[in-house]
Design an enzyme around this catalytic site. Structure first.
Site, short mmCIF file in Angstrom:
data_model
loop_
_atom_site.label_atom_id
_atom_site.label_comp_id
_atom_site.label_asym_id
_atom_site.label_seq_id
_atom_site.Cartn_x
_atom_site.Cartn_y
_atom_site.Cartn_z
N ARG A 21 -10.04 -6.80 10.47
CA ARG A 21 -10.07 -7.16 11.90
C ARG A 21 -10.28 -8.65 12.14
NH1 ARG A 21 -14.70 -3.00 13.20
NH2 ARG A 21 -15.07 -3.56 11.02
N TYR B 253 -6.28 10.96 3.64
CA TYR B 253 -4.86 11.08 3.35
C TYR B 253 -4.74 12.09 2.20
CZ TYR B 253 -3.46 7.14 6.34
OH TYR B 253 -3.18 6.33 7.41
N GLN C 52 0.86 -1.18 0.00
CA GLN C 52 0.00 0.00 0.00
C GLN C 52 0.90 1.23 0.00
OE1 GLN C 52 -2.10 1.66 3.52
NE2 GLN C 52 -3.99 1.19 2.40
#
Length: 410
Positions: free
Chosen positions: A346, A170, A100
């Site tokens: 998660r 971002y 990423q």
């Protein structure tokens, strides 16, 4: 037509994945010196051994100032040997591996990085407790070039794919936001101008790696804040990205790391845990504003599906469904709805071997309770707090053989 099988091999651009389940990017917190550690390798090897098709290394910043803090990896030649050791370890388990890449922009901690955080317009960043710097056109060209160079370094490091971070406010996501982008130049104003940076970065990355790596982008469907990016605007951006042909797939996300992070996560809001780990004065401010910052969104399976459906109806390119994917029923629902892949976060922090359990027993349910106590653990080492064996693992710097790296045989 029958939907594709979840556990059948599938093409993602130029690569073939062994199934349709991707380990989503979840910042690992395992790189104290901004370089790969044995601990980081073990984390991704465990995910690969657990059966995912591809694991995502997060976060590989394109510049030192593009990190959320100084401990994160930033893509430079010194990082390549360690990254190569990581990709070799993942490949040995039969999985692909994605880097990423991106620039944190206003989400960067200027105090930690030692350089000003960037934002399309001047704002006060509570992360570094100072105002952001506004990049001019020359600096934006440098950022575009830095993304291309990061992609080239990812290829040198043995990665199979890169995911460009266009989400969570971002830098690129901040440019897409009408709330954060008040520029009057060629990168601000209309949706087309605010989307320009995203499109130029995607095209630069594709030009850098050609058809040798898969290129995906993580795109906000909406910011979830008044005045922020909305679904209709994001859908228009996605249509342009598809027309440009630079991306092999879009992973659809939501929320703002600056203003509304829980829109991405859903489930319990871990306010007490965050208050404990934040340093003063951020801790004191969080005790006052925590309820506003960490909103409560009840958890349900596939909680981003309703937004993502709108993109699936308008786009023909592959899409990756993220958010509340924890069992085979939800994976099959995603395939039936026309999504090409699913991404899990998660649930795999809780159980890296979850996919093996699902394959053995299709009725398996994840042990993740969506308590989100893993969120504050990014300040120490990202983990499920109900896996205490992870907490005692020391962070050790990788011992690198600096000989000439060899490419994985195809």
């Amino acid at each position: 037509m029958n939907p594709p099988e979840v556990f059948a091999p599938a093409a993602l651009g130029p690569i073939i994945l062994r199934n349709r389940v991707i380990k989503a990017a979840t910042f690992e917190g395992r790189t104290p010196d901004a370089l790969v550690t044995d601990d980081l390798i073990a984390f991704h090897r465990e995910q690969a051994a657990g059966g995912v098709a591809m694991t995502t290394v997060a976060y590989c910043a394109v510049a030192p100032g593009g990190r959320t803090d100084r401990h994160q990896i930033w893509m430079r030649p010194e990082a390549v040997p360690g990254l190569r050791k990581l990709t070799d370890a993942v490949h040995a388990e039969g999985a692909a591996v994605c880097a990423q890449i991106g620039h944190a922009g206003p989400v960067a901690n200027a105090a930690s990085n030692g350089v000003a955080a960037l934002a399309p317009s001047r704002i006060f960043s509570p992360l570094g407790m100072r105002f952001t710097k506004v990049p001019d056109a020359t600096e934006l060209r440098q950022i575009i070039a830095a993304h291309a160079e990061a992609a080239r370094l990812a290829e040198r490091s043995g990665f199979d794919a890169v995911e460009i971070h266009f989400g969570h406010n971002y830098l690129v996501s901040a440019f897409l936001s009408p709330l954060l982008n008040r520029r009057t130049d060629g990168y601000g104003g209309s949706t087309a101008k605010r989307a320009r940076l995203a499109r130029e970065i995607a095209c630069a990355v594709r030009e850098a790696v050609g058809d040798r790596l898969a290129v995906t982008a993580k795109l906000n469907t909406e910011d979830g804040v008044p005045g922020g990016l909305t679904v209709p605007e994001s859908l228009q951006v996605a249509v342009w990205l598809e027309a440009d042909g630079a991306c092999d797939a879009l992973e659809l996300t939501a929320g703002s790391s600056l203003l509304n992070p829980m829109l991405l996560f859903h489930g319990d809001a871990p306010r007490r845990a965050f208050a404990k780990v934040l340093p003063p004065p951020a801790r004191w401010g969080f005790r006052i504003a925590g309820r506003v910052f960490l909103k409560q969104y009840p958890y349900r399976e596939a909680y981003l599906l309703e937004r993502a459906r709108q993109f699936r109806r308008e786009l023909s390119m592959p899409l990756i469904l993220l958010g509340g994917v924890t069992d085979l029923d939800t994976m099959r629902l995603a395939m039936a709805e026309g999504f090409d892949f699913v991404a899990m976060g998660r649930a795999l922090l809780r159980e890296p071997n979850l996919l093996h359990r699902i394959r053995s027993d299709p009725g398996t349910r994840s042990a993740c309770t969506h308590c989100n106590e893993c969120m504050p653990s990014i300040y120490t080492k990202t983990r499920c707090v109900f896996r205490p064996e992870q907490q005692a693992e020391p962070i050790r710097q990788v011992q690198i053989d600096l000989g000439t790296p060899t490419r994985r045989s195809e």
